[in-house]
Design a protein around this motif. Structure first.
Motif, PDB file in Angstrom:
ATOM      1  N   UNK B  81       0.834  -1.097   0.003  1.00 23.94           N
ATOM      2  CA  UNK B  81      -0.128   0.023   0.136  1.00 23.94           C
ATOM      3  C   UNK B  81       0.804   1.303  -0.026  1.00 23.94           C
ATOM      4  N   UNK B  82       2.032   0.909  -0.407  1.00 24.76           N
ATOM      5  CA  UNK B  82       3.186   2.350  -0.456  1.00 24.76           C
ATOM      6  C   UNK B  82       3.530   2.712   0.671  1.00 24.76           C
ATOM      7  N   UNK B  83       2.933   1.916   1.993  1.00 24.26           N
ATOM      8  CA  UNK B  83       3.739   2.550   3.310  1.00 24.26           C
ATOM      9  C   UNK B  83       5.309   2.214   3.087  1.00 24.26           C
ATOM     10  N   UNK B  84       6.030   3.388   3.558  1.00 24.37           N
ATOM     11  CA  UNK B  84       7.586   3.421   3.677  1.00 24.37           C
ATOM     12  C   UNK B  84       8.026   3.334   5.111  1.00 24.37           C
ATOM     13  N   UNK B  85       8.617   2.058   5.318  1.00 19.79           N
ATOM     14  CA  UNK B  85       9.288   2.035   6.754  1.00 19.79           C
ATOM     15  C   UNK B  85      10.636   2.292   6.646  1.00 19.79           C
ATOM     16  N   UNK B  86      10.959   3.478   7.353  1.00 20.27           N
ATOM     17  CA  UNK B  86      12.525   3.947   7.317  1.00 20.27           C
ATOM     18  C   UNK B  86      13.201   2.990   8.657  1.00 20.27           C
ATOM     19  N   UNK B  87      14.144   2.166   8.323  1.00 17.06           N
ATOM     20  CA  UNK B  87      14.723   1.271   9.436  1.00 17.06           C
ATOM     21  C   UNK B  87      16.074   2.060  10.011  1.00 17.06           C
ATOM     22  N   UNK B  88      16.226   2.624  11.052  1.00 12.00           N
ATOM     23  CA  UNK B  88      17.445   3.375  11.129  1.00 12.00           C
ATOM     24  C   UNK B  88      18.228   2.733  12.436  1.00 12.00           C
ATOM     25  N   UNK B  89      19.554   2.669  12.360  1.00  7.74           N
ATOM     26  CA  UNK B  89      20.473   1.987  13.103  1.00  7.74           C
ATOM     27  C   UNK B  89      20.755   3.005  14.402  1.00  7.74           C
ATOM     28  N   UNK B  90      19.834   3.566  15.164  1.00  8.42           N
ATOM     29  CA  UNK B  90      19.906   4.387  16.251  1.00  8.42           C
ATOM     30  C   UNK B  90      19.157   3.962  17.390  1.00  8.42           C
TER      31      UNK B  90
END
Ligand code: FES
Ligand code: FES
Lengths: 149, 761
Positions: B81-90
């Motif tokens: 559904x175009x949801x973008x999950x930004x995965x961040x290393x902090x």
């Protein structure tokens, strides 16, 4: 003993000297109310008892009457709709780490119930909870915004 | 006492703790050295071995994948559904860095911001932070040009070797964001546009991204979700063109923080909120003296009490496990543990500070840095030199959430629920403590109720939780009481400085010698920002028994006070206004001047001066973690002699700002955190133990003493600096300098509110 929390009645079997905080957190698993100092010095554990802000870490559960209405952070939003205080908190981007904010929101809710349009001096006097992240300027702004909402 | 007095002259070698994060010194060569060595010896091999940017993607997909979604690049998962999950290393200590990092990815990808979500990267090697590795590799220098194209690849490998996921030193945005996340966004754009071009049979140059969708002039369009899987067929090059500053659309906007909504409903889950079947709460009492041990403990007073499941001891602590934290605490406090305090039984902070003062006044200090012949000039001036001595006490972090975490040994594996500034390092430490392999340890992230450095490399609470949990089958939720938290912190060091200067005919300093104790991190903290021909900075060494930890802005927190107080004193000695005096000494530094001028203007400095200074203002400027911050504080001395700070004006230049609202919030936060320390903060060791126990004797700024804070952001276009720490260093001197304006008294010892202050006449 019976406790009415956020409109629901709970039967709890605990020592009467157990602080209300630990009944709420560890017996009823309502974990939005926080422990930080345990000595009524910070306000992280603030809940409302009949609308009055109470530092639940230092309030023995035995002192709560069976008819008292207790409100925790979980009961602030009504039917899924955030309260005007919660909305103002988001609008002003108030929380940082968030740990103190349940207590702050309940303290602010109690303040606005009693004084619908508080002055800065009244906010200073009534909002004595600690926030280590320093969200005070935004708490102040959010209270004024909620007062107008 | 410490062995500080025995500090002897040695070579000018740099101590082995040079990281932007305030990492405590470790034995052996520094990480930076290892990395540089690794680059020299093994860097080429890593490239030769064909390390591609996507060599880890399979592992990342397994770890961060969700059914039906696509992990396109390591930092980004795309749903149908175009949801973008930004995965961040902090970790997010509360500064909103997850949102800012997501803004950077979204901008580079021209994504629809409303569809962006954030998620912390799993504490696994595959998600080690390459951008940080690159910064370590680079040290103070830029990447040598021939290496630049490969640096991203090599350093990702290095980050794995170093197990880096640290959050600290204000590195998340400057490094992870501007180096790593932009690249991730550009890579995703590369892959998605190529997937669309192939699907539509058109040249990739004709595929654009508009309104968060892939579009073509023919009218065809597709969401990212539709093309994500096909995008995996394309491997982006190591270096991609990135957007220029003028074309940012999400960067620089005051986007609402994505982590905030659950923080107003009580849903945000911190480690103390974890609930697992059969879980027990642990209350601990550890030896009050650093390095001491538990000699003996009769556990019977705790046993058999209601709810108590078990009393356990470890070499340094006793803990009670119960079905309710209050019951556990009551029981552990019923005990009378006998401690063996060990070598530090007489640790005394008053003596430590006296020794620091003596060492700063003595000979044989190590060289920090120098220019010109300051030593000679000062010696020649004899007692004409202006000499001042300043001190700062130990400080606790005192985050609102006391430290603790959940540990559970099950089927030969260890599960930990908790908040760590470097979750990957925490995983390795947990494995070591538990004597397991890293693969047998899983870290489950929880929210972090503040940290300010406490949850970086000083994970005593993790070790304790493991030592307790290994003695039961139940999951153990260890919660420090406020008293345990405050008396078992890793403290900001106490410090003393002796500063000497000679002034020239024009009042400007011709030489400054600054001698101080003690030196930690970062290396530039003791630098003067001013144009000085002759300056010499030295420090005394000597191990201090008090446990040390990185504390918001680390050495800048004391050096900001020392240096900016002293410059203020020199201005007064020269008979000049402290603002114009600084202006003169900064005339070669356009960036600093702009910040200084902005803060002065906001505060109405010149008008106030012209009117005979009815308002009592103090000014202070500090560059730390790449951001220049100038603060003007106004003080009022109340009739009872108490000190009040009604206003603080902040001007800051972080080069580029990702989220102006978030940045301003961090300036406010830094000022308030620093103001608490400046006015009240003081931890004392007496007879080997910390005296302060709770907020009633370790005071905090609250609403009523919180100043109005006005923030102005200046974007000079310089390299992006930090936000979380730079607001803290200037405030103590700004307040002390204002107190001088108000009373004519110079406060040289922190905390300021301790001094008997006479109301202004
Ligand atoms: S936890 Fe109750 S006031 Fe601090
Ligand atoms: S938001 Fe972190 S303590 Fe208030």
């Amino acid at each position: 003993m019976k406790l009415t929390i956020n409109g629901a009645v709970h039967d709890v079997d605990v020592e009467p000297e157990m602080p209300l905080l630990w009944v709420i957190r560890d017996e009823l698993n309502l974990t939005g109310t926080k422990y930080s100092c345990g000595v009524a010095a910070c306000g992280a554990c603030t809940v409302l008892v009949d609308g009055q802000p109470v530092r639940s870490c230092s309030f023995p559960v035995g002192g709560v009457s069976e008819t008292a209405a207790i409100t925790t952070i979980e009961g602030v939003a009504q039917g899924g709709a955030l309260s005007r205080v919660q909305q103002a908190w988001i609008e002003h981007q108030t929380p940082q780490c968030g740990f103190c904010q349940s207590g702050q929101i309940l303290a602010a809710t109690a303040l606005l119930n009693e004084i619908p349009q508080p002055t800065d001096e009244e906010i200073d006097a009534r909002m004595s909870n600690i926030c280590r992240c320093g969200s005070y300027p935004r708490i102040r702004a959010a209270i004024h915004a909620a007062a107008k909402a | 006492m410490t062995d500080r007095d025995n500090a002897s002259p040695e070579s000018d070698e740099t101590p082995a703790a040079e990281t932007p994060s305030g990492r405590p010194p470790r034995k052996g060569p520094s990480r930076r050295l290892l990395i540089l060595g690794g680059l020299a010896v093994g860097g080429g091999v890593a490239i030769g071995a064909g390390l591609s940017p996507f060599s880890r993607i399979d592992e990342q997909r397994r770890l961060a994948g969700r059914p039906g979604e696509t992990v396109l690049v390591s930092a980004l998962r795309i749903a149908p559904d175009d949801t973008l999950t930004v995965i961040y290393p902090h970790a997010d200590m509360g500064v909103g860095n997850g949102t800012a990092l997501a803004q950077i990815v979204a901008d580079e990808l021209d994504a629809d911001w409303d569809r962006v979500r954030i998620e912390r990267a799993p504490a696994e090697l595959a998600f080690a932070n390459g951008a940080l590795g690159q910064a370590f590799l680079r040290g103070e220098n830029e990447i040598p040009a021939p290496m630049a194209g490969f640096a991203w690849l090599v350093t990702r490998r290095i980050a794995e070797e170093m197990r880096l996921q640290i959050t600290g030193g204000s590195t998340a945005i400057p490094l992870t964001g501007m180096e790593g996340m932009r690249h991730a966004g550009a890579s995703a754009r590369y892959m998605l546009t190529r997937a669309a071009a192939r699907a539509w049979g058109v040249p990739v140059s004709e595929v654009a991204i508009e309104g968060g969708r892939l579009v073509h002039a023919s009218g065809r369009s597709a969401g990212f979700g539709e093309m994500a899987e096909a995008g995996l067929a394309f491997t982006p090059p190591a270096r991609l063109p990135l957007k220029s500053r003028g074309s940012y659309r999400v960067i620089g906007k005051p986007k609402q923080r994505l982590d905030i909504p659950p923080k107003v409903t009580g849903e945000a889950m911190y480690s103390g909120d974890v609930r697992l079947p059969g879980m027990l709460f642990a209350a601990i009492r550890a030896c009050p003296t650093p390095g001491g041990t538990l000699a003996s403990c009769d556990t019977s007073p705790a046993e058999g009490r209601r709810g108590v499941a078990k009393v356990v001891t470890t070499p340094t602590a006793v803990a009670v496990l119960a079905d309710n934290f209050w019951r556990a605490r009551q029981a552990v406090e019923a005990l009378d543990p006998q401690w063996d305090p060990g070598a530090n039984r007489s640790l005394d902070s008053t003596a430590v500070i006296a020794a620091m003062k003596a060492s700063a006044a003595g000979e044989g200090l190590k060289k920090d840095h120098s220019r010109g012949k300051a030593g000679v000039e000062i010696a020649a001036a004899g007692d004409k030199a202006i000499e001042r001595v300043y001190t700062a006490p130990y400080l606790a972090h005192a985050a609102m959430e006391t430290v603790g975490c959940v540990a559970h040994f099950k089927d030969g594996e260890l599960h930990v629920w908790g908040a760590f500034q470097d979750a990957l390092s925490a995983k390795y430490q947990a494995a070591k403590t538990a004597r397991l392999k890293p693969q047998q340890v899983t870290i489950h992230h929880t929210e972090m109720g503040g940290a300010f450095g406490r949850r970086g490399f000083t994970l005593d609470y993790l070790d304790h939780a493991i030592d307790i949990a290994r003695q039961t089958d139940a999951p153990v939720n260890l919660i420090y009481t406020r008293e345990e938290d405050m008396t078992h912190d890793f403290y900001r060091n106490a410090s003393a400085a002796r500063m000497r200067a000679v002034l020239g005919a024009d009042g400007a300093p011709t030489a400054i010698v600054h001698a101080y104790a003690e030196r930690h991190d970062p290396p530039d903290a003791s630098h003067f920002p001013y144009a000085l021909e002759n300056v010499e900075v030295r420090y005394s060494t000597g191990d201090n028994a008090a446990p040390w930890g990185a504390w918001r802005s680390v050495d800048h927190s004391v050096q900001g006070f020392f240096i900016e107080s002293f410059i203020d004193e020199l201005a007064h000695e020269a008979g000049e206004d402290p603002y114009t005096y600084r202006r003169r000494l900064l005339s070669d530094d356009a960036r600093s001047l702009a910040v200084l001028d902005a803060a002065a203007e906001m505060s109405g400095w010149a008008d106030n001066l012209a009117a005979g200074s009815p308002r009592k203002l103090g000014i202070s400027i500090r560059k730390s973690f790449g951001t220049i911050v100038c603060e003007v504080a106004e003080v009022v001395i109340r009739n009872d002699g108490s000190l009040h700070v009604p206003n603080v004006w902040v001007a800051a230049d972080p080069g580029l700002v990702i989220n102006p609202n978030g940045f301003a919030q961090q300036m406010e936060s830094g000022v308030i955190y620093g103001l608490t320390a400046a006015l009240y903060g003081e931890i004392n060791f007496v007879d080997g133990a910390v005296k302060q126990r709770n907020f009633w004797d370790y005071q905090m700024v609250r609403m009523a003493d919180c100043p109005r804070i006005e923030v102005k952001i200046i974007e000079s276009g310089a390299k992006t600096g930090g936000a979380g720490e730079p607001g803290t260093p200037p405030i103590a001197a700004a307040v002390a300098n204002a107190v001088f304006q108000a009373t004519g008294e110079r406060l040289r010892d922190l905390p300021l509110a301790k001094a008997p202050i006479r109301a202004a006449v």
